[in-house]
Design an enzyme around this catalytic site. Sequence first.
Site, mmCIF file in Angstrom:
data_model
loop_
_atom_site.group_PDB
_atom_site.id
_atom_site.type_symbol
_atom_site.label_atom_id
_atom_site.label_comp_id
_atom_site.label_asym_id
_atom_site.label_seq_id
_atom_site.Cartn_x
_atom_site.Cartn_y
_atom_site.Cartn_z
ATOM 1 N N HIS A 7 0.924 -1.538 0.252
ATOM 2 C CA HIS A 7 0.081 -0.094 -0.048
ATOM 3 C C HIS A 7 0.935 1.287 -0.008
ATOM 4 O O HIS A 7 1.965 1.057 0.124
ATOM 5 C CB HIS A 7 -1.030 0.042 1.131
ATOM 6 C CG HIS A 7 -0.326 0.092 2.480
ATOM 7 N ND1 HIS A 7 0.003 -1.228 3.341
ATOM 8 C CD2 HIS A 7 0.319 1.101 3.406
ATOM 9 C CE1 HIS A 7 0.601 -0.738 4.337
ATOM 10 N NE2 HIS A 7 0.704 0.592 4.449
ATOM 11 N N HIS A 79 4.090 7.138 3.896
ATOM 12 C CA HIS A 79 4.951 6.297 3.618
ATOM 13 C C HIS A 79 4.267 5.251 2.444
ATOM 14 O O HIS A 79 3.245 5.375 2.127
ATOM 15 C CB HIS A 79 5.132 5.557 4.895
ATOM 16 C CG HIS A 79 3.978 4.616 5.513
ATOM 17 N ND1 HIS A 79 2.951 4.992 6.395
ATOM 18 C CD2 HIS A 79 3.560 3.501 5.225
ATOM 19 C CE1 HIS A 79 2.247 4.281 6.677
ATOM 20 N NE2 HIS A 79 2.568 3.266 5.951
ATOM 21 N N GLU A 130 7.760 1.281 4.796
ATOM 22 C CA GLU A 130 7.382 0.186 5.784
ATOM 23 C C GLU A 130 7.526 -1.191 5.289
ATOM 24 O O GLU A 130 7.428 -1.110 3.900
ATOM 25 C CB GLU A 130 5.966 0.484 5.842
ATOM 26 C CG GLU A 130 5.211 -0.582 6.786
ATOM 27 C CD GLU A 130 3.827 -0.597 7.452
ATOM 28 O OE1 GLU A 130 3.115 0.315 6.336
ATOM 29 O OE2 GLU A 130 3.293 -0.995 8.284
#
Lengths: 137, 137
Positions: A7, A79, A130
Amino acid sequence: MIGRLNHIAIAVPDLDRAAAKYRDDLGAHVSAPQALPEHGVTVVFVDTGNTKVELLEPLGDESPVVGFLAKNPDGGMHHMCFEVPDIMAAAKQLQAAGARVLGDGQPKIGAHGLPVLFLHPKDFCGTLIELEESGKD
Amino acid sequence: MIGRLNHIAIAVPDLDRAAAKYRDDLGAHVSAPQALPEHGVTVVFVDTGNTKVELLEPLGDESPVVGFLAKNPDGGMHHMCFEVPDIMAAAKQLQAAGARVLGDGQPKIGAHGLPVLFLHPKDFCGTLIELEESGKD
């Protein structure tokens, strides 16, 4: 090492308004809001077919996105999250290459119930990355 | 309306260094650099399997990413690009909803040889959104 883009996360000051933009103006499928108090955010996921856009609104005063929204009051890209097959192996390899893992260096359980960790933006072109363990090779 | 996330674009001050980070540290497949003088950038694409990360370095003094890098010297997430089946229909629908199309409102030919346009970040939670015509329903 990195696999699929799981994502891209966008911090927003008003989640209802942002969800309506994606649903009504951009015609996307948007999930119901999900409160994640242990991460200090409420999220919705926008399904793009091949990946997801995660819209994040701060939850509580200790939210990690409060500072970001103070600098970017309209919101902005916060992010991006890549899947890795083995998060401890990835962390070890990245640290050996000189990259910094945020926090105590240990994975936490993320929004999908899987281990996640974050890499220092200064080590990756100003971008907060991430990593999420996919459990798949 | 929006379909697949075609790519997320990251502006970087040094394309060779950024490409090496993604290739060597993150173990990703990175394309050869491609100069796009008509867009004022040199790009490489990082293949994540389901989508792409586009690393952008300014090309020429008129580059649209020079100002972004002045504010973000380490680099940062610059825009994200969604595919739409019909770009003129998408533009018309978005403008009717009050969204602003950047420039003269007409699509230009993008990095993949397909029509693209950009939406005003103020209308989409501080995020610059590119739409690319996929030609597919």
